[in-house]
Scaffold this motif. Structure first.
Motif, PDB file in Angstrom:
ATOM      1  N   LEU A   1     -32.832   6.391 -25.335  1.00 17.60           N
ATOM      2  CA  LEU A   1     -31.475   6.286 -25.858  1.00 17.60           C
ATOM      3  C   LEU A   1     -31.018   4.826 -25.865  1.00 17.60           C
ATOM      4  N   PHE A   2     -31.386   4.091 -24.826  1.00 21.49           N
ATOM      5  CA  PHE A   2     -31.060   2.662 -24.767  1.00 21.49           C
ATOM      6  C   PHE A   2     -31.684   1.920 -25.949  1.00 21.49           C
ATOM      7  N   ALA A   3     -32.944   2.206 -26.215  1.00 23.86           N
ATOM      8  CA  ALA A   3     -33.637   1.541 -27.319  1.00 23.86           C
ATOM      9  C   ALA A   3     -32.998   1.873 -28.658  1.00 23.86           C
ATOM     10  N   GLU A   4     -32.665   3.143 -28.850  1.00 23.44           N
ATOM     11  CA  GLU A   4     -32.070   3.550 -30.127  1.00 23.44           C
ATOM     12  C   GLU A   4     -30.694   2.917 -30.320  1.00 23.44           C
ATOM     13  N   MET A   5     -29.866   2.956 -29.275  1.00 19.11           N
ATOM     14  CA  MET A   5     -28.505   2.447 -29.412  1.00 19.11           C
ATOM     15  C   MET A   5     -28.469   0.926 -29.549  1.00 19.11           C
ATOM     16  N   SER A   6     -29.459   0.248 -28.974  1.00 26.19           N
ATOM     17  CA  SER A   6     -29.485  -1.216 -29.057  1.00 26.19           C
ATOM     18  C   SER A   6     -30.291  -1.721 -30.248  1.00 26.19           C
ATOM     19  N   GLY A   7     -31.021  -0.810 -30.904  1.00 28.16           N
ATOM     20  CA  GLY A   7     -31.793  -1.195 -32.078  1.00 28.16           C
ATOM     21  C   GLY A   7     -33.039  -1.998 -31.770  1.00 28.16           C
ATOM     22  N   ILE A   8     -33.639  -1.741 -30.596  1.00 29.18           N
ATOM     23  CA  ILE A   8     -34.850  -2.485 -30.239  1.00 29.18           C
ATOM     24  C   ILE A   8     -36.081  -1.602 -30.398  1.00 29.18           C
ATOM     25  N   GLU A   9     -37.230  -2.247 -30.544  1.00 27.61           N
ATOM     26  CA  GLU A   9     -38.509  -1.546 -30.586  1.00 27.61           C
ATOM     27  C   GLU A   9     -39.213  -1.777 -29.254  1.00 27.61           C
ATOM     28  N   THR A  10     -39.492  -0.700 -28.559  1.00 32.29           N
ATOM     29  CA  THR A  10     -40.180  -0.806 -27.281  1.00 32.29           C
ATOM     30  C   THR A  10     -41.062   0.415 -27.095  1.00 32.29           C
TER      31      THR A  10
ATOM     32  N   GLN B   1     -37.046  -8.101  -5.650  1.00 29.13           N
ATOM     33  CA  GLN B   1     -38.258  -7.857  -6.425  1.00 29.13           C
ATOM     34  C   GLN B   1     -37.950  -7.365  -7.833  1.00 29.13           C
ATOM     35  N   LEU B   2     -36.775  -6.765  -8.000  1.00 28.59           N
ATOM     36  CA  LEU B   2     -36.313  -6.333  -9.309  1.00 28.59           C
ATOM     37  C   LEU B   2     -34.872  -6.796  -9.493  1.00 28.59           C
ATOM     38  N   ILE B   3     -34.469  -7.012 -10.737  1.00 28.18           N
ATOM     39  CA  ILE B   3     -33.108  -7.451 -11.051  1.00 28.18           C
ATOM     40  C   ILE B   3     -32.373  -6.307 -11.747  1.00 28.18           C
ATOM     41  N   ALA B   4     -31.231  -5.912 -11.197  1.00 25.36           N
ATOM     42  CA  ALA B   4     -30.413  -4.854 -11.794  1.00 25.36           C
ATOM     43  C   ALA B   4     -29.515  -5.450 -12.864  1.00 25.36           C
ATOM     44  N   LEU B   5     -29.625  -4.915 -14.078  1.00 26.11           N
ATOM     45  CA  LEU B   5     -28.811  -5.405 -15.192  1.00 26.11           C
ATOM     46  C   LEU B   5     -27.620  -4.503 -15.489  1.00 26.11           C
ATOM     47  N   GLY B   6     -27.789  -3.192 -15.286  1.00 26.99           N
ATOM     48  CA  GLY B   6     -26.713  -2.266 -15.634  1.00 26.99           C
ATOM     49  C   GLY B   6     -26.931  -0.898 -15.030  1.00 26.99           C
ATOM     50  N   VAL B   7     -25.862  -0.128 -14.951  1.00 25.19           N
ATOM     51  CA  VAL B   7     -25.942   1.256 -14.473  1.00 25.19           C
ATOM     52  C   VAL B   7     -25.582   2.196 -15.613  1.00 25.19           C
ATOM     53  N   SER B   8     -26.100   3.410 -15.548  1.00 17.95           N
ATOM     54  CA  SER B   8     -25.964   4.340 -16.660  1.00 17.95           C
ATOM     55  C   SER B   8     -24.679   5.148 -16.619  1.00 17.95           C
TER      56      SER B   8
ATOM     57  N   LEU C   1     -23.356  -1.466 -24.720  1.00 17.42           N
ATOM     58  CA  LEU C   1     -23.643  -0.405 -25.700  1.00 17.42           C
ATOM     59  C   LEU C   1     -22.552   0.653 -25.574  1.00 17.42           C
ATOM     60  N   LYS C   2     -21.516   0.548 -26.381  1.00 17.24           N
ATOM     61  CA  LYS C   2     -20.380   1.452 -26.280  1.00 17.24           C
ATOM     62  C   LYS C   2     -20.817   2.906 -26.448  1.00 17.24           C
ATOM     63  N   GLY C   3     -20.406   3.734 -25.507  1.00 19.87           N
ATOM     64  CA  GLY C   3     -20.740   5.151 -25.570  1.00 19.87           C
ATOM     65  C   GLY C   3     -21.979   5.535 -24.791  1.00 19.87           C
ATOM     66  N   TYR C   4     -22.716   4.537 -24.279  1.00 24.22           N
ATOM     67  CA  TYR C   4     -23.917   4.872 -23.500  1.00 24.22           C
ATOM     68  C   TYR C   4     -23.485   5.401 -22.139  1.00 24.22           C
ATOM     69  N   GLU C   5     -23.845   6.638 -21.871  1.00 24.57           N
ATOM     70  CA  GLU C   5     -23.587   7.249 -20.560  1.00 24.57           C
ATOM     71  C   GLU C   5     -24.562   8.408 -20.397  1.00 24.57           C
ATOM     72  N   LEU C   6     -25.515   8.240 -19.500  1.00 25.58           N
ATOM     73  CA  LEU C   6     -26.541   9.268 -19.321  1.00 25.58           C
ATOM     74  C   LEU C   6     -27.025   9.214 -17.879  1.00 25.58           C
ATOM     75  N   SER C   7     -26.479  10.080 -17.065  1.00 22.34           N
ATOM     76  CA  SER C   7     -26.838  10.079 -15.642  1.00 22.34           C
ATOM     77  C   SER C   7     -27.332  11.451 -15.224  1.00 22.34           C
ATOM     78  N   PRO C   8     -28.442  11.510 -14.493  1.00 27.92           N
ATOM     79  CA  PRO C   8     -28.906  12.782 -13.955  1.00 27.92           C
ATOM     80  C   PRO C   8     -27.911  13.344 -12.937  1.00 27.92           C
ATOM     81  N   TRP C   9     -28.127  14.574 -12.559  1.00 29.80           N
ATOM     82  CA  TRP C   9     -27.260  15.244 -11.599  1.00 29.80           C
ATOM     83  C   TRP C   9     -27.996  16.450 -11.035  1.00 29.80           C
ATOM     84  N   ASN C  10     -27.413  17.088 -10.055  1.00 33.38           N
ATOM     85  CA  ASN C  10     -27.962  18.316  -9.469  1.00 33.38           C
ATOM     86  C   ASN C  10     -26.928  19.424  -9.575  1.00 33.38           C
ATOM     87  N   ALA C  11     -27.280  20.494 -10.265  1.00 34.86           N
ATOM     88  CA  ALA C  11     -26.384  21.639 -10.433  1.00 34.86           C
ATOM     89  C   ALA C  11     -26.908  22.829  -9.645  1.00 34.86           C
TER      90      ALA C  11
END
Length: 313
Positions: free
Chosen positions: A161-170, A208-215, A233-243
């Motif tokens: 979803l990040f790739a699609e919304m940002s228009g990148i190829e990965t 060891q890793l750099i955090a750029l953003g949270v979902s 990326l306006k509208g990006y919101e995708l977080s797992p959960w436990n139901a």
């Protein structure tokens, strides 16, 4: 079962419930976040309900084995499912045929926790912001790879979803789980991932890793200076959960009794603190609130599956 015998079976109600052990089915192997949260709930719930509450791990088939087991169980309140988005809002878009209908097979009970995902990169990539990552990917089409915990997992869908919304190829690189994917990311073999905060947090703290953003829609407590991805990326919101759910047609009074217990338990200070230590946020709420939440999440995750272009199995 004959109609005469069916008539002879009286429905179970909260007045006599529970009078024997209860099972919480977890469709993952022991030791993960979902299993740990299930055991926190079970430990507290057995004291208040005065019956053993046993966590049973039934992994396999993308969580479908455990989900089907509960979906086809007697709706009497003695077997429930604690699961991530897979069984409820993802697998129906990935598997050609399920042995249960995720929209009708379960009675929603409670949402114990939400799990922020975090976008992290290896320091050697030379980027420190979300926009810099997007710019680098656009300058090198198809060159950057992102690690996933497997095809159809939340990390795979979050990255797609990040790739699609940002228009990148990965390119998505699937591993057998988060521990393996993060190992390769720390070694610099892949460029980035968007995966559960809990297992990644120690590597962020160690540098060891750099955090750029949270979902999530808003920043998370343990990373207050890391912006939400949706600030770029306006509208990006995708977080797992436990139901937590029960089989459909479980009596409402039992569903609400267990729902109240779940909500109470996840807000106990020591339980809430343990959930937060896993990189998750305690939520709780009512069965009605979970039902409404699942409808909203269905739309989000369907869009992410489409972005990932996963062929149905």
């Amino acid at each position: 079962m004959s109609s005469a015998l069916l008539c002879a079976v009286s429905p179970v109600h909260a007045g006599s419930y529970p009078d024997r052990p209860i099972q919480i089915i977890v469709p993952f192997t022991a030791g993960g976040n979902t299993d740990t949260i299930a055991r926190l709930i079970a430990d507290e719930m057995q004291h208040s309900l005065k019956q053993p509450v046993i966590v049973v791990d039934k992994p396999g088939a993308g969580t479908n084995i455990g989900a089907e087991y509960v979906a086809t169980s007697d709706p009497d309140g003695y077997r429930m499912l604690l699961n991530a988005p897979a069984s409820f809002v993802v697998n129906q878009f990935i598997f050609d045929k399920l042995e249960y209908d995720p929209d009708t097979a379960f009675a929603p009970v409670c949402l114990p926790a939400r799990v922020p995902n975090v976008l992290v990169v290896h320091p050697s990539l030379g980027v420190t912001t979300i926009q810099q990552l997007i710019d680098k990917a656009k300058a090198n089409p198809g060159a950057l790879q992102y690690a996933t915990a497997g095809i159809g997992t939340t990390s795979h869908l979050s990255g797609a979803l990040f790739a699609e919304m940002s228009g990148i190829e990965t390119t998505a690189v699937p591993y057998k789980g988060t521990s393996q994917s993060v190992t390769d990311l720390v070694a610099g073999r892949v460029a980035f991932t968007i995966d559960n905060l809990g297992p990644i947090l120690p590597f962020i703290k160690s540098g060891q890793l750099i955090a750029l953003g949270v979902s999530t829609k808003n920043p998370v407590d343990v990373l207050p200076n890391v912006p939400p991805i949706n600030t770029v990326l306006k509208g990006y919101e995708l977080s797992p959960w436990n139901a937590l759910v029960m089989p459909a047609k479980t009596p409402d009074d039992i569903v609400h009794l267990v729902g109240r217990e779940c909500d109470r338990i996840v807000h106990l200070p020591d339980v809430a603190e343990k959930i937060k230590s896993l990189g998750s946020d305690p939520v709780g709420g009512t069965p009605e609130e979970l039902a409404a939440f699942l409808k909203t999440e269905r739309v989000r995750w369907e869009a992410a599956v489409k972005a990932a272009k996963i062929p149905k199995e």
